[in-house]
Scaffold this active site. Structure first.
Site, mmCIF file in Angstrom:
data_model
loop_
_atom_site.group_PDB
_atom_site.id
_atom_site.type_symbol
_atom_site.label_atom_id
_atom_site.label_comp_id
_atom_site.label_asym_id
_atom_site.label_seq_id
_atom_site.Cartn_x
_atom_site.Cartn_y
_atom_site.Cartn_z
ATOM 1 N N SER A 1 0.869 -1.162 0.000
ATOM 2 C CA SER A 1 0.000 0.000 0.000
ATOM 3 C C SER A 1 0.911 1.217 0.000
ATOM 4 C CB SER A 1 -0.879 -0.028 1.257
ATOM 5 O OG SER A 1 -1.589 1.182 1.376
ATOM 6 N N LYS B 1 -1.231 -1.101 -4.220
ATOM 7 C CA LYS B 1 -2.380 -0.245 -3.905
ATOM 8 C C LYS B 1 -1.887 1.181 -3.777
ATOM 9 C CE LYS B 1 -4.739 0.287 0.360
ATOM 10 N NZ LYS B 1 -5.484 -0.351 1.481
ATOM 11 N N LYS C 1 -2.784 5.120 -2.640
ATOM 12 C CA LYS C 1 -3.684 6.011 -1.921
ATOM 13 C C LYS C 1 -4.060 7.148 -2.861
ATOM 14 C CE LYS C 1 -3.720 4.100 2.175
ATOM 15 N NZ LYS C 1 -4.960 3.598 2.799
ATOM 16 N N ASP D 1 -7.197 3.325 -3.039
ATOM 17 C CA ASP D 1 -7.873 3.475 -1.745
ATOM 18 C C ASP D 1 -7.969 4.962 -1.423
ATOM 19 O OD1 ASP D 1 -8.832 3.341 0.837
ATOM 20 O OD2 ASP D 1 -7.100 2.287 1.671
ATOM 21 N N GLU E 1 -11.314 1.275 -3.261
ATOM 22 C CA GLU E 1 -11.572 1.072 -1.832
ATOM 23 C C GLU E 1 -12.054 2.356 -1.165
ATOM 24 O OE1 GLU E 1 -8.125 -0.652 0.051
ATOM 25 O OE2 GLU E 1 -8.881 -0.332 2.089
ATOM 26 N N ASP F 1 -13.703 -0.593 3.476
ATOM 27 C CA ASP F 1 -12.743 -0.765 4.566
ATOM 28 C C ASP F 1 -13.362 -0.121 5.822
ATOM 29 O OD1 ASP F 1 -10.625 -0.571 6.382
ATOM 30 O OD2 ASP F 1 -9.236 0.439 5.053
ATOM 31 N N LYS G 1 -9.994 -6.349 8.243
ATOM 32 C CA LYS G 1 -8.882 -5.942 9.109
ATOM 33 C C LYS G 1 -9.176 -6.390 10.528
ATOM 34 C CE LYS G 1 -7.215 -1.783 6.798
ATOM 35 N NZ LYS G 1 -7.181 -0.315 6.821
ATOM 36 N N GLY H 1 -4.382 -4.052 6.422
ATOM 37 C CA GLY H 1 -3.529 -3.895 7.594
ATOM 38 C C GLY H 1 -3.493 -2.460 8.055
#
Ligand code: OSB
Ligand code: MG
Length: 390
Positions: free
Chosen positions: A142, A168, A170, A195, A221, A246, A270, A298
């Site tokens: 991520s 992934k 952000k 995400d 996400e 999430d 998670k 995570g």
């Protein structure tokens, strides 16, 4: 034989990050997680179990902080379980069930209980969770928001060279289509997903729908706020890219709402956000029954929480690549041995030892401890004073 926790030692442990991490809401150079060390007995033997509260320090991902976790653990959760025998992890969780919310705090204690229970049964946690645990889990990285597209491309390049096959990114309003297009162009075959950590207002859904489907993304996400299931459902109807939740999914009950509304096709499971291993497994089971795929997210866990995540991610419903990376992606030195590493884009599930399957290096914990406190069952009112051990 029932297990009784006789002592809980809590420590706020600070580890510097190898590379600063920025999301839509904040930027971090180090992380403070609370390690929970539980000493317990079943009458015959003594066990030491470990858990981790991986709460962010600030209330931006959700309402909890390191400070609220500390307060809820020391003031409420610990007194509810210390000295009281339990026969199953469900019974242990039941002892603190009247505490509302505070899932990150609860997860730290729950993890320690599962570690104790698995040790008392002589079983690795992953085997306790399911009869056929995966031996390894597909890793993923991520990557945070960078100063510019070139810096982001350098990060992707570094991790792809390290063997990671799933990345992934952000995103947030103003940092989305441009970096995503650049990464997709430079890495045409990498498995890519994004995400937003809830950073888009629901009114942005038409604008999002204009670009998300053009970059061969595995999923989008949490584009909208945690409680806005309807906005996610409306976007999901407009785009082909699967919507993943999430922050929104804090319990099996909320998951049912999301499924009823068709707000998501995928769930990021998670352990920390859901309040522990028991609830994470329950969400996995409910998703599996509903035909929804899950993957393991995570919170930049240290080795304790990472080992627990790996055990959960070994369940059969975890079909998408995870956010589980080797701990060297985050930290120079971790608190456990052997260190958790990714090899050719996979991370091994700890299956060799009973319990969470890693050994905590207490000297490393001690070296990085900022604050600690020991609570005891027999002498709860005369607990050790708070302080920094040094
Ligand atoms: O939204 O998944 C998230 C880290 C901190 C807070 C929220 C999130 C994340 C990550 C990192 O994406 C996942 C990891 O590498 O542990
Ligand atoms: Mg997320």
């Amino acid at each position: 034989m029932p297990i009784t926790i006789t002592e809980l030692r809590l420590a706020v442990v600070r580890l510097p990050l190898v590379h600063a991490f920025e999301t839509s809401s904040h930027r971090k150079n180090h992380l403070d997680h609370i390690l929970v060390r539980a000493t317990a007995t079943d009458g015959a033997r003594r066990y030491v179990g470990w858990g981790e509260c991986a709460s962010p320090a600030d209330p931006f991902y959700c309402g909890e902080t390191t400070g609220t976790c500390w307060q809820v653990l020391t003031g409420h959760l610990a007194p509810m379980i210390l000295g009281r025998p339990w026969q199953s992890t469900a019974e242990a969780a039941g002892m603190t069930a009247k505490v509302a919310g505070n899932n990150f705090a609860r997860a730290g204690l729950d993890m320690a209980c599962w570690d104790l229970f698995a040790q008392s049964r002589g079983m690795p946690l992953a085997r306790l969770l399911g009869p056929h645990p995966a031996e390894r889990v597909e890793a993923g990285v991520s990557l945070g928001i960078e100063a510019g597209v070139d810096a982001l491309l350098a990060q992707v390049d570094r991790h792809v060279r390290d063997g990671y096959r799933r990345v992934k990114l952000k995103i947030r309003p103003g940092w989305d289509v441009e970096p995503v297009r650049a990464v997709r162009h430079a890495f045409p075959s990498v498995a890519l997903q994004v995400d937003a950590n809830g950073s888009y207002p629901p009114s942005d859904r038409l604008r999002l729908a204009e670009w998300v489907d053009d970059h061969d993304l595995l999923m989008l996400e949490q584009p909208f706020a945690a409680d806005d299931l309807v906005a996610h459902a409306e976007l999901a109807r407009r785009i082909a890219t699967p919507v993943c939740l999430d922050e929104a999914i804090t319990s099996v009950a909320v998951l049912r709402c999301a499924l009823a509304l068709r707000a998501c096709a995928i769930v990021n499971v998670k352990v920390s956000r859901l309040g522990g291993i028991g609830p994470a497994k329950a969400v996995h089971d409910a998703c599996r029954a509903a035909g929804i795929s899950v993957w393991c997210g995570g919170m930049h866990e240290f080795g304790v929480g990472r080992a627990a995540n790996l055990a959960v991610a070994s369940l059969p419903g975890f079909t998408w690549p995870s956010d589980l990376s080797g701990s060297d992606k985050y930290y120079r030195a971790d608190v456990v041995t052997p260190p958790i590493r990714a090899q050719a884009g996979m991370v091994a599930v700890p299956l060799a030892l009973p319990g969470i399957g890693v050994t905590v290096d207490e000297a490393v914990v001690h070296e990085h401890t900022r604050r600690s406190r020991t609570l005891r069952a027999a002498a709860y009112r005369t607990e050790a004073p708070e302080g920094v051990p040094r």
